[in-house]
Design an enzyme around this catalytic site. Structure first.
Site, PDB file in Angstrom:
ATOM      1  N   ARG A  49       0.803  -1.229   0.000  1.00  0.00           N
ATOM      2  CA  ARG A  49       0.000   0.000   0.000  1.00  0.00           C
ATOM      3  C   ARG A  49       0.834   1.277   0.000  1.00  0.00           C
ATOM      4  O   ARG A  49       0.286   2.368  -0.110  1.00  0.00           O
ATOM      5  CB  ARG A  49      -0.903  -0.004   1.221  1.00  0.00           C
ATOM      6  CG  ARG A  49      -0.158   0.035   2.550  1.00  0.00           C
ATOM      7  CD  ARG A  49      -1.114  -0.227   3.697  1.00  0.00           C
ATOM      8  NE  ARG A  49      -0.423  -0.361   4.970  1.00  0.00           N
ATOM      9  CZ  ARG A  49      -1.032  -0.770   6.080  1.00  0.00           C
ATOM     10  NH1 ARG A  49      -2.306  -1.094   6.059  1.00  0.00           N
ATOM     11  NH2 ARG A  49      -0.369  -0.869   7.213  1.00  0.00           N
ATOM     12  N   GLU A  50       2.149   1.137   0.130  1.00  0.00           N
ATOM     13  CA  GLU A  50       2.982   2.330   0.274  1.00  0.00           C
ATOM     14  C   GLU A  50       3.349   2.889  -1.101  1.00  0.00           C
ATOM     15  O   GLU A  50       4.499   2.857  -1.539  1.00  0.00           O
ATOM     16  CB  GLU A  50       4.189   1.984   1.156  1.00  0.00           C
ATOM     17  CG  GLU A  50       3.718   1.604   2.564  1.00  0.00           C
ATOM     18  CD  GLU A  50       4.776   0.964   3.438  1.00  0.00           C
ATOM     19  OE1 GLU A  50       5.945   0.888   3.020  1.00  0.00           O
ATOM     20  OE2 GLU A  50       4.430   0.523   4.546  1.00  0.00           O
ATOM     21  N   ARG A 106      -1.193  -4.670   2.745  1.00  0.00           N
ATOM     22  CA  ARG A 106       0.223  -4.445   3.056  1.00  0.00           C
ATOM     23  C   ARG A 106       1.111  -5.637   2.663  1.00  0.00           C
ATOM     24  O   ARG A 106       2.258  -5.477   2.254  1.00  0.00           O
ATOM     25  CB  ARG A 106       0.328  -4.209   4.562  1.00  0.00           C
ATOM     26  CG  ARG A 106       1.716  -4.249   5.173  1.00  0.00           C
ATOM     27  CD  ARG A 106       1.574  -4.052   6.686  1.00  0.00           C
ATOM     28  NE  ARG A 106       2.765  -4.378   7.431  1.00  0.00           N
ATOM     29  CZ  ARG A 106       3.618  -3.479   7.930  1.00  0.00           C
ATOM     30  NH1 ARG A 106       3.444  -2.209   7.713  1.00  0.00           N
ATOM     31  NH2 ARG A 106       4.653  -3.867   8.643  1.00  0.00           N
ATOM     32  N   GLU A 140      11.074   6.086   6.122  1.00  0.00           N
ATOM     33  CA  GLU A 140       9.615   6.244   6.111  1.00  0.00           C
ATOM     34  C   GLU A 140       9.324   7.640   5.564  1.00  0.00           C
ATOM     35  O   GLU A 140       9.676   8.639   6.174  1.00  0.00           O
ATOM     36  CB  GLU A 140       9.037   6.109   7.527  1.00  0.00           C
ATOM     37  CG  GLU A 140       9.246   4.750   8.163  1.00  0.00           C
ATOM     38  CD  GLU A 140       8.228   3.703   7.712  1.00  0.00           C
ATOM     39  OE1 GLU A 140       7.302   4.038   6.945  1.00  0.00           O
ATOM     40  OE2 GLU A 140       8.377   2.545   8.133  1.00  0.00           O
TER      41      GLU A 140
HETATM   42 ZN   LIG Z   1       6.338  -0.217   5.147  1.00  0.00          ZN
END
Ligand SMILES: [Zn+2]
Length: 506
Positions: A193-194, A254, A407
């Protein structure tokens, strides 16, 4: 009449929930140790289908973001109230937000088709991918293939392995390879999902391929290091998130797409698909921040490297051992620059000072572009403890000097999490590149200065190289192996005749 209107409204609301699902994101604030432990327990055991943690619990008074499926929101709210949690609904209707922020993505499949056709049919190759957009894995793969075909002098296509659904995990290798050069590997999309991370890695490729002629810094990297970029490590998961892009259940997936596994969670036997590949590496496997329940979003899989994706990737990285100087994996979100080790607080590799120095510099450089604030530290220092991740495994096993998990945007405190405004995609990629170049510069400059040092030493050795004794030629004639058998003596006495100049101490 009024009753009929209310009834009609209720039916309308109900059917719209049925149709789209009013997924909500709750922001919960555990204010006591007991509440924190309860949240951690929930995080490790929750069924992703019901409660999906966007932001995991880490400390007392640190917020936790949880996406809750429509059929469970009332129950979840009651649960929070019953246990005295402070909370708010950060996103009231995620489906609506997805349309608002990411646009009506259904039209993009047409874009994909057009783009694929163009990639195949163009006489003159267009290497530039329009940035600020999301593309299917098939478009991204074709793009990588076409770059490698058309620009063999700078890029080579690499295949890291094959996914459980049979997709090739592809990447590009930049720079001319010579055995003495150092290697840097950058990947993204181990978590499906990133999307902002996948976009950022694609942006890097675009920048290198199209910007190298104007940018001497990029040319410098191409000349002096070998750089691998693998933009989507988990293509099965990524494609799954694109199947119904406005359905939070699909879009927020994910894990990988490995077949269903089952486990009894104390109440029922639950079976779910997928493994969190970034908990499947052989570093302190299953110790902390990972789950043994297949329905959890942090399910670590049956054993370390049980998954074809993580296994193939570990083999790929191992094949570079000795030359692999930096490994960077892109994730989202929270604006963090994470280094090893993340399974326990205050546990570091011996070169932590250097690791920290470069991280601090990278974060500073990244912030210089738009003022975006990043924090750096180990997992438990700045986010939460976890084990089985790729960077910790790489640091420990391959002894990589710079091993970082990044991140990306948005920040920890932002409420929109994985649904980044599309207009933030390019700035996110640009500032991340600024941070990454700090690492690339370190590797490049260290290699260059070691080369300068080497050539200086070699010059000095040549200068000093001579025979200390007069009978060297005679000795060698009468005993041809003497240079090898009495090496240290011969370096001292007959370095020139024995061709041992390179061993002279300077
Ligand atoms: Zn991640």
């Amino acid at each position: 009449m009024i009753l009929r209107v209310i009834l009609a409204l209720l039916i309308a609301v109900h059917s719209s929930c049925q149709e789209h699902g009013a997924f909500k994101v709750f922001r919960v604030l555990p204010t006591t140790n007991q509440q924190l432990l309860q949240m951690i327990r929930l995080f490790e055991t929750a069924d992703t289908d019901r409660a999906d943690f966007w932001h995991a619990p880490s400390v007392v008074n640190g917020t936790v973001d949880i996406m809750v499926a429509p059929e469970h929101t009332d129950q979840f709210r009651q649960y929070l109230e019953k246990h005295g949690y402070t909370f708010q609904v950060a996103i009231d209707d995620l489906h609506k937000l997805l349309i608002e922020k990411e646009g009506n993505l259904s039209t993009h499949s047409n874009d994909d088709a057009f783009f694929l056709k163009r990639l195949h049919d163009d006489v003159g190759f267009h290497s530039r991918l329009r940035m600020g957009e999301y593309y299917s894995y098939s478009v991204l793969s074709t793009w990588l293939e076409r770059i490698a075909e058309n620009m063999p002098d700078i890029a080579k296509l690499i295949k890291v392995g094959t996914t459980i659904e049979g997709r090739d995990i592809l990447g590009l290798k930049f720079g001319k390879d010579t055995p003495d050069k150092k290697i840097v590997v950058i990947d993204a999309g181990i978590h499906a999902r990133e999307w902002a991370a996948i976009h950022t890695a694609s942006y890097f490729i675009n920048l290198i391929v199209n910007g190298r002629e104007e940018d001497p810094q990029i040319q410098n990297y191409l000349d002096n290091i070998v750089l691998y970029i693998i933009p989507v490590l988990n293509p099965d998961g990524y494609e799954y998130t694109r199947t119904d892009k406005t359905n939070p259940r699909a879009r927020m997936w994910r894990k990988s797409r490995s077949p269903k596994a089952c486990a009894f969670d104390g109440v029922r036997n639950s079976c779910c698909m997928g493994v969190d590949l970034n908990r499947n590496f052989d570093f302190r496997f299953s110790e902390i921040g990972a789950s043994r329940y297949p329905c959890s979003e942090i399910y670590h899989g049956p054993s370390a490297f049980s998954e074809p994706e993580s296994k193939a990737y570990s083999q790929f990285l191992t094949s570079l051992k000795g030359r692999l100087e930096a490994y960077i994996t892109l994730h989202s979100y929270s604006q963090l620059w994470i280094y090893s080790y993340s399974h326990r607080k205050f546990t570091y590799a011996p070169d932590i000072e250097e690791t920290r120095r470069v991280a601090a510099k990278a974060v500073q450089e990244l912030g210089r572009m738009y003022g975006t604030k990043y924090r750096h530290g180990t997992g438990p220092e700045i986010i939460y403890a976890f084990s089985g991740g790729s960077t910790d495994w790489a640091k420990e096993t391959l002894k990589i000097k710079y091993s970082y998990t990044i991140e990306l945007r948005p920040g920890y405190e932002e409420w929109n999490g994985f649904v980044l405004d599309k207009n933030q995609l390019i700035p996110t990629a640009k500032e991340t590149w600024a941070g990454v170049t700090v690492v690339l510069d370190e590797v490049t400059n260290q290699w260059k200065s070691s080369r300068v040092r080497e050539s200086e030493l070699s010059r000095l050795r040549q200068e000093k190289c001579s025979d200390r004794l007069p009978g060297c030629a005679y000795w060698l004639q009468s005993s041809p192996n003497i240079c090898r058998f009495s090496q240290s003596t011969m370096v001292r006495d007959c370095a020139k005749t024995c061709n041992l100049c390179h061993m002279i101490a300077v």
